[in-house]
Structure formats: structure tokens, C-alpha cells
Design an enzyme around this catalytic site. Structure first.
Site, PDB file in Angstrom:
ATOM      1  CG  HIS A  57      -1.153  -1.599   7.306  1.00 56.25           C
ATOM      2  ND1 HIS A  57      -0.244  -2.886   7.291  1.00 56.25           N
ATOM      3  CD2 HIS A  57      -0.772  -1.440   5.896  1.00 56.25           C
ATOM      4  CE1 HIS A  57       0.392  -3.210   6.330  1.00 56.25           C
ATOM      5  NE2 HIS A  57       0.030  -2.030   5.362  1.00 56.25           N
TER       6      HIS A  57
ATOM      7  N   GLY B 165       0.914  -1.190  -0.241  1.00 56.26           N
ATOM      8  CA  GLY B 165      -0.031  -0.008   0.024  1.00 56.26           C
ATOM      9  C   GLY B 165       0.692   1.278  -0.015  1.00 56.26           C
ATOM     10  CB  SER B 166       0.337   4.835  -1.022  1.00 55.24           C
ATOM     11  OG  SER B 166       0.497   4.406  -2.268  1.00 55.24           O
ATOM     12  N   GLY B 167       1.749   5.112   1.551  1.00 58.48           N
ATOM     13  CA  GLY B 167       1.584   5.510   2.825  1.00 58.48           C
ATOM     14  C   GLY B 167       2.709   5.103   3.862  1.00 58.48           C
ATOM     15  CG  HIS B 168       3.792   1.401   3.870  1.00 56.14           C
ATOM     16  ND1 HIS B 168       3.471   1.575   5.225  1.00 56.14           N
ATOM     17  CD2 HIS B 168       3.356   0.730   3.339  1.00 56.14           C
ATOM     18  CE1 HIS B 168       2.173   0.896   5.304  1.00 56.14           C
ATOM     19  NE2 HIS B 168       2.269   0.071   4.204  1.00 56.14           N
TER      20      HIS B 168
ATOM     21  CG  ASP C 292       0.732  -6.546   0.718  1.00 57.73           C
ATOM     22  OD1 ASP C 292      -0.268  -6.029   0.459  1.00 57.73           O
ATOM     23  OD2 ASP C 292       1.721  -5.951   0.882  1.00 57.73           O
TER      24      ASP C 292
ATOM     25  CE  LYS D 157       5.150  -3.497   3.859  1.00 58.12           C
ATOM     26  NZ  LYS D 157       5.088  -3.232   2.155  1.00 58.12           N
TER      27      LYS D 157
END
Lengths: 330, 330
Positions: free
Chosen positions: B218, B53-56, B109, B104
Site C-alpha cells: 500500500h 483497494g485499487s492500485g494492485h 478489508d 487479504k
């Protein structure tokens, strides 16, 4: 106040200890206080020293290493280092080629670095200085007469540091540092304040629908409040001010989108997306972009944009190798 | 919700655009979605793909470049990328030597990367995979069966990426990635939540005198709440858990003190100060330390500590040159 800290009065010490324990290959701490110098002393070339209050990490200790600084002096959070600290730093790194002091324009910093420089000169060390004043948001502030020195300082470290590494003389390194200062402009904005550990409460209050425009790097509010706006809108305001202050027409620039500490990279990239688009429409060519934490204000949620107008010499020095904890260039 | 963003539904797109505009020398975006690949395709060697996901950020696009990844796939914030996205990424970087997927451990995922891998294999591309599960805080979670993959993933990118750069075969690169996974452990804690832009409100509530121990990446709360404690005390809790999970006796380790996004470097260094002291008393030698934003959760104020038990091969690969937007090694 919620922070990952221990005793409030040990914040600066434990931070510096944690930094030198993290990066022993780059930096070591002097016994005389929170002064870090390169693990391997640079010999026979102009040495650079910078610093200021703590709370701007990775500035300035993170920029000590090959191709950038030789020493960084850290005062208490947002407080100028003492003349003695700076003097010890200068003595530790001095070579026959001399020492350049890169000072951010704050009254206390300028006074204390100058005093230290005089102490060192009295001992026969050649000392020169430059004062960085890249913040276009204010003319004078509580903290200083004239413009403040902010994130553009990192470009001075990089470019003057690279020139020093070539063996250039003190006057040339000083002149190049000044050339960077003459060509770099910065402005910032914030949506939340930061808390100085010793103060225990935020530096200012701000409503949920407001932002501060024209922030400095010491937790102070901006020059004015605005209603919360989009990333593109605040980017436009900042770029207008920067581009109105220096003629960038037809030039190549280095861009820095800097986090004040708590702004996630996601938002910095969204800002850079618009910076790149605006510069493209104005015919200003982006030579290189830096996005991340370069000059912070502890955990302030804010950002600044810096534009450095480049010439061929500066481009070459910007691209020169650098190997420091926080700034690496292959 | 206060953020430097524009339209909520454009966050991921504008972020990726801003990233490729910042670093065109490193990365370009595929037309098919938020997939970034190296600007210069690596030829004839095993290629590495990762993502999530984005945000990392800077994970994972920030690790695309020489010595690390060849492609990074970004889903919506905290949401698995689709099989199609991963498949396009694999096709763009595939060589005869094959492709290693670094996943991950999250149910979505793993499922989507595996589906993409099968689609690629059906076209004759050699595909192998590893699943990173370094988080010792939980056995199972809302997000996954088994341990979660968190900041230790960056060590997998670095070390397996360096081996791939030497021309090693797919099985060897996969085995080395697995060796890193077998030897890395991570755990984190947070003092404030983060807000997914599309959700518009924080992922959990937490009192002023509380912290979350055992957070994921998350935005979820930790495995339990604790009263707010000192940096040293939470560091002790985390190190106890990590050192109790794997025998590090007499070994050399790489340390990562990672910010969840909003934790200032000042606090990370204070944490590292104690990490270094505790490891020294236990006879565990720190080979190299990384402090900063490596695997974030947007603007969560949290941190994680990772310890990687090293052998000589891993040390050499950890020290190998890397040149990516977010991870450089001279």
C-alpha cells in the site's frame, strides 16, 4: 543508478540465466552466449528466430515456445546481437523447412541478422527474413534508416509463429509475417527515461511538466517534447498519427497498449479506456486487446499503442494456441 | 505527480472501464460500482470473490475467469471496498454451492468483507472465507493486526479456484485455500515509492543510496531502511526470513518473483537467478516459477519473493487450466 542488479557487466548473463531457471519447461540456453531456444525442438516445420538488444523483456526470450518463436537472441542492453550469436541460434533450430528471421528495423540488427543468415545459407539452411518497421513516429532515426521496429513485432511473432505451427512452407510464413508488418502501426510516449546499467545515468533529462512524444524502445527521447497532458490527450495524438498513416476504415483491429517497463497497469487501462472509445466512434471494431508489458525499455515510464488491421486469416492465427513464458493463448 | 491519467477522481472508474473494454471475453462490470464478474457466470459450483483497494493491478480483476475468481471488487486506490460493493459481487456470482471470500489481511478489508458475507447469508447464500496473511516482514502494521496479505494471495486464487472448478464443496474449497495460506510466505523490498493519485505525492522519501526492506503493498515504507545493496544481497535477506519462518526442508515449491509495478523484468530475472541458486543449495526443489507483475503497488519500484510449499494436490491444482486476463495456464 538504483537497480536490483549485481555487477553491471553481468546484467545480461544473469538475466538470461534467471529466465531459463524460471521457465525450464519452455526454454533452454545455448552454450555459445545469450541465445535461448525451445526446450523441445520443433521438428519438420518452419522455425522462427528473433531478438535484438536486451532491455526489452519479455521480448524476445519470453516469446519462445509453442505457437511463437523457436529461438531468441539477446545482445547487450540496447545493442544488436552479434552475427555469430544469431548464426548459432539458427543452427540450433533449423529444420528442412527452413528458418524465418523476424528482425526489428535497426541498422545493426538488420546487418547482423543478414550476415548470420548468409552464414547459415552457406551451410545449406534455407533462410528467409522480414523486417518489422511499425513505428509511425519517425521516418529515419539515429538508430536506423526507415521506421523503427517496436511493439508490433509481437504480433508478427504470434501470427507467423501460429502459421509455422500448421506446417506451412517458408514462403507462406514469410508472406504472412510481411502481411502483419504491412498492417500494424505503433507509436509511443514517455514521462520518464530509463538508465542503461553500463551507462549508469538516464538516457535523457525531462522536466516535471514535460513528456516525450514519439519515443523508440532504446531509451532515446521522443521526436519532440510536449507539456505534460492528460492520458486522453496523448492517446488522441498517437491515434491520430496511426490512423492517418493507414486506412483502418471499417476494419477489425487488434489493439496493444504496451508498457515501456515502469508504467503501471492502472495507467495502461486508463489509456485503453480512451482507445476503445475513440475506435468505437470511428467505426473501427476491436477484435482483441492486449494490455501489459510486451516490448519494454528497461524501467522507462512510457507506453505505446499498436493497431493491427486484421483479416480472417490473421484473426484465426491470432486466436491459435500459444504457450510461451510471456504470451499464452488457450 | 506525473502519470498517464485524466481527472484524479476518475482513476478507478476509468481503469475498470478500460479493463472491461480490453477483456470483454472474460469480464463485465456490475452497474453498482467497481465490481467485475465473469462474462459467463459459473453455474452449480463454488464461486470465489476477492478484491481490495485499487492500485494492485492486475490484482484482482485480472484474475477473474475460468479456473480462478468469479468476481473482484475494487475500492479506491489502497482503500477497502465497501460492504455494499462486496455484497453486490457475492449476489452476482452466488450459486447453491456457495461463495468463498478470499480476503487479504487488512483490518478494513476483513471488516467489510465479513459484513458483506453476513448480509449475503441473511439472504440464504452460503458464504465462507479465508484470510491471507503471507507477509513475513511484519507481525502487526499500521494497516492491520497480524501479518499482511500480499502476493501469495494469487496462489490462493489459482489453487482454490481450480478446486472449485472441479465441483468440490464449499468446505473443501475453503480448506484448500487455507492449506495454501498455511504454506505460503512472502517478503518484499523497494528502491522507490509510489504516488497515490489523490495524494499527489510519493508515500515516503528515500535517499539515492537507500532501500526499504519489508514493504507492504500500500505504498508504505518497509519495516526498516538499509543502504542500497546488490540484488543477491537483498534476495538473501528475504529468503533467510522466509525460510526461517516455515520449514521448507526437502519440499517442492512454487516461486513467485513479483514486481511492485515499476521494476523491469530484467531485474526480476536477475533476482530469480539467485533465488533458484539459493534454493538449489538448500535442497529445495523448484516445481514452477512465476516472474512478473502479479500484485503491484501502482508504480513502486520494488519486488517481492513468495515461496509456496507444495503437496501433490496443490501441484495438480496449480497446473490445472486457467484462462483469465492476467493468468493463463494451458
Amino acid at each position: 543508478m538504483k537497480k536490483f542488479i549485481n555487477a553491471v557487466d553481468q546484467v545480461e548473463n544473469e538475466m538470461i540465466q534467471g529466465m531459463v531457471k524460471a521457465f525450464p519447461q519452455y526454454v533452454k540456453k545455448l552454450d555459445c552466449g545469450n541465445v535461448v531456444v525451445r526446450t523441445q525442438k520443433k521438428e519438420g516445420k518452419v522455425a522462427l528466430i528473433s531478438g535484438g538488444g536486451s532491455g526489452h523483456e519479455p521480448a524476445h526470450g519470453g516469446y519462445v515456445g509453442r505457437g511463437m518463436l523457436d529461438a531468441a537472441v539477446a545482445g547487450a542492453v540496447f545493442t544488436s546481437p552479434t552475427p555469430d550469436q544469431v548464426y548459432e541460434g539458427i543452427k540450433a533450430i533449423a529444420t528442412d523447412a527452413g528458418v524465418l528471421m523476424v528482425i526489428k528495423n535497426y541498422t545493426g540488427d538488420v546487418m547482423n541478422f543478414e550476415m548470420a543468415g548468409e552464414m547459415a545459407e552457406a551451410e545449406g539452411i534455407k533462410v528467409a527474413q522480414v523486417v518489422v518497421n511499425d513505428d509511425v513516429a519517425v521516418q529515419d532515426s539515429t538508430w536506423t534508416v526507415g521506421r523503427r521496429g517496436v511493439a508490433g513485432t509481437v504480433f508478427v511473432h504470434k501470427i507467423a509463429g501460429a502459421l509455422a505451427e500448421t506446417g506451412a512452407g517458408l514462403e507462406d510464413v514469410q508472406a504472412m509475417a510481411q502481411r502483419v508488418i504491412n498492417n500494424v502501426r505503433t507509436m509511443g510516449a514517455a514521462i520518464s527515461p530509463c538508465t542503461i546499467p553500463a551507462a549508469g545515468k538516464p538516457g535523457f533529462e525531462i522536466a516535471d511538466d514535460e513528456m516525450e512524444v514519439g519515443i523508440g524502445i532504446h531509451g532515446e527521447p521522443g521526436t519532440y517534447k510536449e507539456k505534460m497532458m492528460s492520458a486522453d490527450a496523448i492517446t488522441d495524438i498517437i491515434l491520430d498519427k496511426i490512423l492517418g498513416d493507414l486506412d483502418y476504415t471499417g476494419s477489425e483491429v487488434a489493439v496493444m497498449v504496451n508498457s515501456s517497463g515502469a508504467t503501471p497497469q492502472m495507467e495502461l487501462f486508463i489509456i485503453n479506456n480512451h482507445v476503445a472509445d475513440v475506435l468505437a466512434t470511428k467505426g473501427i471494431k476491436v477484435y482483441k486487446t492486449f494490455v501489459g508489458e510486451y516490448m519494454t525499455s528497461i524501467e522507462m515510464e512510457g507506453m505505446s499503442i499498436s493497431l493491427l488491421k486484421l483479416d480472417d486469416d490473421m484473426k484465426k492465427l491470432l486466436d491459435a494456441q500459444a504457450d510461451t513464458p510471456a504470451f499464452k493463448q488457450l
